[in-house]
Design an enzyme around this catalytic site. Structure first.
Site, PDB file in Angstrom:
ATOM      1  N   HIS A   1      48.543  53.924  36.486  1.00  0.00           N
ATOM      2  CA  HIS A   1      47.083  53.962  36.630  1.00  0.00           C
ATOM      3  C   HIS A   1      46.508  52.558  36.475  1.00  0.00           C
ATOM      4  O   HIS A   1      45.761  52.068  37.340  1.00  0.00           O
ATOM      5  CB  HIS A   1      46.495  54.901  35.575  1.00  0.00           C
ATOM      6  CG  HIS A   1      45.000  54.989  35.594  1.00  0.00           C
ATOM      7  ND1 HIS A   1      44.322  56.014  36.208  1.00  0.00           N
ATOM      8  CD2 HIS A   1      44.041  54.169  35.073  1.00  0.00           C
ATOM      9  CE1 HIS A   1      43.015  55.830  36.071  1.00  0.00           C
ATOM     10  NE2 HIS A   1      42.830  54.719  35.376  1.00  0.00           N
ATOM     11  N   GLU A   2      46.844  51.892  35.377  1.00  0.00           N
ATOM     12  CA  GLU A   2      46.288  50.564  35.111  1.00  0.00           C
ATOM     13  C   GLU A   2      46.859  49.512  36.063  1.00  0.00           C
ATOM     14  O   GLU A   2      46.148  48.594  36.478  1.00  0.00           O
ATOM     15  CB  GLU A   2      46.548  50.166  33.659  1.00  0.00           C
ATOM     16  CG  GLU A   2      45.841  51.038  32.648  1.00  0.00           C
ATOM     17  CD  GLU A   2      44.321  51.039  32.832  1.00  0.00           C
ATOM     18  OE1 GLU A   2      43.760  50.020  33.235  1.00  0.00           O
ATOM     19  OE2 GLU A   2      43.709  52.101  32.591  1.00  0.00           O
TER      20      GLU A   2
END
Length: 232
Positions: free
Chosen positions: A36-37
Site C-alpha cells: 500500500h505505502e
C-alpha cells in the site's frame, strides 16, 4: 541437567498454535501495508515527487512503513494504517490532481492484491487442501485477500488523514483544499475515537464482508480452471 529439564518443560508446554495464529495475522498485514505505502511512493515518484525515495520509503522493506498502533489495529480488527509515505505536493505539476492520484494508488494496489490472492487461493485449493500445512497456507492467502480489501475500503473513507480525504478534497477550490489539509493531523484523533467506540468499525466490517463475498467467485473460477486442466 536441571537447565535442560526446564527447557524441555517450556518446550512441551508451549502452544505453537498461538504462534501460528499470530504469524497468520501479522504476515498478511505486513504484506498489505507495505505494498500500500510502496504504491503511494511509486506513484508520487512517477508524477515528479522524489520525497519518498530520498527518505528511504520507496522500498518493500516492511519495517520502513510500520506504524505499531496501525499494525495492531489491522491484526485485531483487520483494518488499520501504516506510517504515511511523505509526499510534497509542491513537486507535482498539478498538485491537487497528482495528490489525488497518489492517494488513490494505495487503495488501488490493495484491490489488486485482493484479486491476486483470491486467484491464488482458488488455484492452489485442490493440492493444498489435502494437508494441514497446506490448509494453513490457504488460510493465510484468504486472510491476506480480506485484510487487503479491508485496508482499501478503510482508506477510501473521506476523513483525514485517510486517502479518501485527499481524493475528495481535490474537487475543492485551491483555497478550500489547502485550508482543510492544514487540519489533517486532527483527523487522526477523530479516527481513533470512531474506531475505538465501534461507530466506524461495525459498518466498515459489514461493507468489507459484503464486497469480499461478491469477490469470492474469483477464487471459484480459478479453482474450476485448475481442475479442468489438471484433474478432470
Amino acid at each position: 541437567m536441571n537447565a535442560i529439564g526446564a527447557l524441555q518443560t517450556i518446550r512441551d508446554g508451549f502452544d505453537f498454535t498461538e504462534l501460528l495464529n499470530l504469524l497468520q495475522s501479522v504476515i498478511p498485514s505486513l504484506i498489505c501495508i507495505t505494498l500500500h505505502e510502496f504504491s503511494h511512493g511509486l506513484c508520487a515518484y512517477a508524477l515528479g515527487d522524489d520525497t519518498a525515495k530520498r527518505r528511504g520509503r520507496l522500498t518493500l522493506n516492511p519495517l520502513r512503513h510500520l506504524d505499531p498502533m496501525g499494525l495492531l489495529m489491522i491484526v485485531v480488527f483487520h483494518f488499520g494504517w501504516a506510517k504515511p509515505v511523505p509526499v510534497n505536493p509542491n513537486n507535482f505539476r498539478h498538485p491537487k490532481r497528482d495528490m489525488a492520484l497518489t492517494a488513490l494508488a494505495g487503495p488501488a494496489a490493495n484491490v489488486v492484491i485482493t484479486l491476486v490472492f483470491l486467484l491464488l487461493y482458488g488455484a492452489l485449493y485442490i493440492p493444498l487442501s489435502r494437508s494441514s500445512a497446506g490448509g494453513y497456507i490457504l488460510q493465510m492467502l484468504q486472510l491476506t485477500a480480506y485484510i487487503s480489501l479491508a485496508l482499501a475500503i478503510f482508506n477510501l473513507i473521506p476523513l483525514p488523514p485517510l486517502d479518501g480525504s485527499k481524493i475528495l478534497f481535490s474537487a475543492l477550490s485551491d483555497e478550500g483544499y489547502w485550508k482543510l489539509m492544514r487540519y489533517e493531523r486532527y483527523g487522526s484523533i477523530l479516527l481513533l475515537i470512531l474506531v475505538a467506540t465501534g461507530i466506524l468499525g461495525r459498518p466498515l466490517s459489514a461493507a468489507v464482508q459484503s464486497v469480499f463475498g461478491a469477490l469470492v467467485p474469483v477464487s471459484q473460477w480459478a479453482c474450476d480452471l485448475v481442475y479442468s486442466f489438471f484433474y478432470k
